[in-house]
Design a protein around this motif. Sequence first.
Motif, mmCIF file in Angstrom:
data_model
loop_
_atom_site.group_PDB
_atom_site.id
_atom_site.type_symbol
_atom_site.label_atom_id
_atom_site.label_comp_id
_atom_site.label_asym_id
_atom_site.label_seq_id
_atom_site.Cartn_x
_atom_site.Cartn_y
_atom_site.Cartn_z
ATOM 1 N N LYS A 86 115.621 4.418 16.991
ATOM 2 C CA LYS A 86 114.686 5.710 16.390
ATOM 3 C C LYS A 86 113.204 5.526 17.144
ATOM 4 N N PRO A 87 112.371 6.589 17.414
ATOM 5 C CA PRO A 87 111.234 6.484 18.018
ATOM 6 C C PRO A 87 110.209 5.424 17.321
ATOM 7 N N GLU A 88 110.708 5.329 15.947
ATOM 8 C CA GLU A 88 109.666 4.300 14.989
ATOM 9 C C GLU A 88 110.051 3.036 15.420
ATOM 10 N N ASP A 89 111.146 2.744 16.190
ATOM 11 C CA ASP A 89 111.442 1.302 16.541
ATOM 12 C C ASP A 89 110.625 0.917 17.816
ATOM 13 N N THR A 90 109.789 1.976 18.135
ATOM 14 C CA THR A 90 108.997 1.554 19.460
ATOM 15 C C THR A 90 108.084 0.317 19.216
ATOM 16 N N ALA A 91 107.943 -0.511 19.674
ATOM 17 C CA ALA A 91 107.096 -1.849 19.460
ATOM 18 C C ALA A 91 107.201 -2.792 20.632
ATOM 19 N N VAL A 92 106.227 -3.885 20.655
ATOM 20 C CA VAL A 92 106.596 -5.048 21.216
ATOM 21 C C VAL A 92 107.408 -5.996 20.496
ATOM 22 N N TYR A 93 108.294 -6.511 20.872
ATOM 23 C CA TYR A 93 109.219 -7.175 20.156
ATOM 24 C C TYR A 93 109.071 -8.820 20.672
ATOM 25 N N TYR A 94 108.901 -9.670 19.539
ATOM 26 C CA TYR A 94 108.421 -10.987 19.795
ATOM 27 C C TYR A 94 109.835 -11.823 19.303
ATOM 28 N N VAL A 99 110.235 -24.594 13.329
ATOM 29 C CA VAL A 99 110.327 -25.826 13.155
ATOM 30 C C VAL A 99 109.615 -26.605 12.112
ATOM 31 N N PRO A 100 110.082 -27.500 11.366
ATOM 32 C CA PRO A 100 109.410 -28.330 10.217
ATOM 33 C C PRO A 100 108.067 -29.026 10.946
ATOM 34 N N ARG A 101 107.057 -29.013 10.086
ATOM 35 C CA ARG A 101 106.003 -29.788 10.286
ATOM 36 C C ARG A 101 105.498 -30.382 9.100
ATOM 37 N N GLY A 102 106.275 -31.521 8.746
ATOM 38 C CA GLY A 102 106.081 -32.201 7.461
ATOM 39 C C GLY A 102 106.655 -31.330 6.229
ATOM 40 N N ALA A 103 105.882 -30.986 5.302
ATOM 41 C CA ALA A 103 106.352 -30.105 4.314
ATOM 42 C C ALA A 103 106.248 -28.391 4.653
ATOM 43 N N ALA A 104 105.574 -28.185 5.856
ATOM 44 C CA ALA A 104 105.357 -27.029 6.247
ATOM 45 C C ALA A 104 106.215 -26.551 7.111
ATOM 46 N N LYS A 105 105.859 -25.277 7.855
ATOM 47 C CA LYS A 105 106.618 -24.752 9.025
ATOM 48 C C LYS A 105 105.844 -24.455 10.019
ATOM 49 N N PHE A 106 106.228 -24.410 11.367
ATOM 50 C CA PHE A 106 105.352 -23.990 12.322
ATOM 51 C C PHE A 106 106.256 -23.050 13.298
ATOM 52 N N GLY A 107 105.512 -21.914 13.818
ATOM 53 C CA GLY A 107 106.446 -20.976 14.410
ATOM 54 C C GLY A 107 105.811 -20.762 15.793
ATOM 55 N N TYR A 108 106.861 -21.046 16.680
ATOM 56 C CA TYR A 108 106.590 -20.685 18.241
ATOM 57 C C TYR A 108 107.005 -19.251 18.608
ATOM 58 N N TRP A 109 106.155 -18.661 19.464
ATOM 59 C CA TRP A 109 106.313 -17.349 19.756
ATOM 60 C C TRP A 109 106.707 -17.122 21.327
ATOM 61 N N GLY A 110 107.488 -16.059 21.735
ATOM 62 C CA GLY A 110 107.636 -15.759 22.903
ATOM 63 C C GLY A 110 106.472 -14.898 23.444
ATOM 64 N N GLN A 111 106.514 -14.243 24.694
ATOM 65 C CA GLN A 111 105.482 -13.502 25.146
ATOM 66 C C GLN A 111 105.595 -12.059 24.923
ATOM 67 N N GLY A 112 106.803 -11.905 24.279
ATOM 68 C CA GLY A 112 106.900 -10.313 24.011
ATOM 69 C C GLY A 112 107.667 -9.427 24.966
ATOM 70 N N THR A 113 108.214 -8.562 24.258
ATOM 71 C CA THR A 113 108.914 -7.683 25.139
ATOM 72 C C THR A 113 108.968 -6.235 24.830
ATOM 73 N N GLN A 114 108.631 -5.256 25.559
ATOM 74 C CA GLN A 114 108.415 -3.905 25.067
ATOM 75 C C GLN A 114 109.813 -3.187 24.992
#
Length: 119
Positions: A86-94, A99-114
């Motif tokens: 749908k047109p409302e799906d238009t966005a940059v997708y990442y 990954v776990p970092r002790g008791a927390a989590k850490f997120g890695y990101w890609g560069q995005g694709t339109q």
Amino acid sequence: QVQLVESGGGLVQAGGSLRLSCAASGSIFSIRTMGWYRQAPGKQRELVAAVTSSGSTNYADSVKGRFTISRDNAENTVNLQMNSLKPEDTAVYYCNAEVPRGAAKFGYWGQGTQVTVSS
């Protein structure tokens, strides 16, 4: 460190389909959940779909029944099949890898694709 490379974005007409792929490299053994987020102009980044290392999935209500996330642990990839766009799906997708970092989590990101869906 985890590196993520996305591919598969583009321009499609409403009702069409696209398939996004994300390849992970680096410390892939530490990855737990992988997912796709998107960010439209003027809006906050939002979760589209996620899949855990055991295969459990989670989808945003707006894409349920239209999008399917899949993960190949052997190939270290995560894919997002998007149907009935749908047109409302238009966005940059990442692509995101958590990954776990002790008791927390850490997120890695890609560069995005339109992804652009025309009406």
